[in-house]
Design a protein around this motif. Structure first.
Motif, PDB file in Angstrom:
ATOM      1  N   LEU A  85      -0.004  66.803 -72.638  1.00  0.00           N
ATOM      2  CA  LEU A  85      -0.621  65.679 -73.345  1.00  0.00           C
ATOM      3  C   LEU A  85       0.158  65.323 -74.612  1.00  0.00           C
ATOM      4  CD1 LEU A  85      -4.422  66.496 -72.941  1.00  0.00           C
ATOM      5  CD2 LEU A  85      -3.122  64.709 -71.788  1.00  0.00           C
ATOM      6  N   GLN A  86       0.655  66.339 -75.311  1.00  0.00           N
ATOM      7  CA  GLN A  86       1.455  66.069 -76.514  1.00  0.00           C
ATOM      8  C   GLN A  86       2.750  65.346 -76.157  1.00  0.00           C
ATOM      9  OE1 GLN A  86       1.934  69.850 -78.465  1.00  0.00           O
ATOM     10  NE2 GLN A  86       0.000  69.650 -79.582  1.00  0.00           N
ATOM     11  N   GLY A  92       4.541  57.796 -76.238  1.00  0.00           N
ATOM     12  CA  GLY A  92       3.793  56.583 -76.517  1.00  0.00           C
ATOM     13  C   GLY A  92       2.859  56.169 -75.399  1.00  0.00           C
ATOM     14  N   ALA A  93       2.693  56.991 -74.386  1.00  0.00           N
ATOM     15  CA  ALA A  93       1.802  56.662 -73.276  1.00  0.00           C
ATOM     16  C   ALA A  93       0.339  56.827 -73.665  1.00  0.00           C
ATOM     17  CB  ALA A  93       2.114  57.540 -72.072  1.00  0.00           C
ATOM     18  N   LEU A  94       0.067  57.719 -74.611  1.00  0.00           N
ATOM     19  CA  LEU A  94      -1.304  57.992 -75.073  1.00  0.00           C
ATOM     20  C   LEU A  94      -1.344  57.980 -76.591  1.00  0.00           C
ATOM     21  CD1 LEU A  94      -2.056  61.178 -72.936  1.00  0.00           C
ATOM     22  CD2 LEU A  94      -3.018  58.945 -72.521  1.00  0.00           C
ATOM     23  N   GLU A  97      -5.935  60.386 -80.187  1.00  0.00           N
ATOM     24  CA  GLU A  97      -7.371  60.457 -79.897  1.00  0.00           C
ATOM     25  C   GLU A  97      -7.628  60.536 -78.396  1.00  0.00           C
ATOM     26  OE1 GLU A  97      -6.106  57.882 -81.838  1.00  0.00           O
ATOM     27  OE2 GLU A  97      -6.516  58.923 -83.736  1.00  0.00           O
ATOM     28  N   GLN A  98      -6.877  59.745 -77.616  1.00  0.00           N
ATOM     29  CA  GLN A  98      -7.052  59.787 -76.165  1.00  0.00           C
ATOM     30  C   GLN A  98      -6.671  61.164 -75.613  1.00  0.00           C
ATOM     31  OE1 GLN A  98      -4.473  56.568 -75.039  1.00  0.00           O
ATOM     32  NE2 GLN A  98      -6.173  55.106 -74.812  1.00  0.00           N
ATOM     33  N   ALA A  99      -5.587  61.718 -76.129  1.00  0.00           N
ATOM     34  CA  ALA A  99      -5.156  63.041 -75.674  1.00  0.00           C
ATOM     35  C   ALA A  99      -6.207  64.087 -76.020  1.00  0.00           C
ATOM     36  CB  ALA A  99      -3.813  63.401 -76.297  1.00  0.00           C
TER      37      ALA A  99
END
Length: 180
Positions: A85-86, A92-94, A97-99
């Motif tokens: 996720l990081q 820049g995909a997430l 907060e979304q991660a």
């Protein structure tokens, strides 16, 4: 220096207990290590894994390579998913907060699975205890019946045989009279 995240065996024969350590790849299995980041006990069901999440994540992000077993442990605890996720945040995909919400949802789902397994194991253990108690009670009743039959007076059996014999004689006499 190549660093590995691996298991360091402790415990007695047949009862292993492992420390999860970061060590130089050239060091022996139970030898020198750089840092201890957790422990793993496979003797319990489910296995007990205690890990310092932040330190482990830092080591993985800095390039420490986990062994196959440690990779499975880190995946189970969510360290590798957090790294994934990081990586998405860096690309820049997430957003952060979304991660974080995705990781929190994953943790909740994982905790639900673990508690479900624990409750199923406890229910199975309780059911096995109940069946064992029922089987023990039946065995006890069978033993009591066998002892009662063994200790019963023999005279009662003789009286029953004697009382049956005259009834048979009377039945044959009535048949003979009816035949005439």
């Amino acid at each position: 220096m190549a660093t590995k995240i691996r298991l360091q065996r402790h415990g007695k024969k047949g009862k292993p207990f492992y420390y999860i350590v970061v060590a130089d790849a050239r060091a022996p299995r139970d030898g020198r290590f750089i840092e201890r980041i957790g422990s793993y006990n496979p003797n319990t069901n489910p296995a007990t894994i205690d890990i310092n999440f932040d330190k482990t994540l830092d080591w993985v992000n800095n390039g420490a390579q986990p062994t196959d077993t440690c990779r499975a442990i880190l995946s189970y605890k969510g360290v590798l998913y957090k790294k994934h996720l990081q990586g998405g945040v860096k690309k820049g995909a997430l957003t952060t907060e979304q991660a974080d919400t995705k990781f929190a949802e994953w943790l909740d789902q994982k905790d639900g699975k673990i508690t479900g397994k624990k409750s199923n194991l406890n229910a199975a253990k309780d059911e096995a205890r109940k069946l064992a108690l029922i089987a023990e009670a039946k065995k006890k009743e069978d033993k009591a019946a066998a002892i009662a039959a063994k200790n019963a007076p023999v005279a009662e059996e003789v009286e029953e045989e004697v009382s049956e014999a005259p009834a048979e004689d009377a039945a044959t006499e009535t048949e003979a009279e009816n035949a005439e």
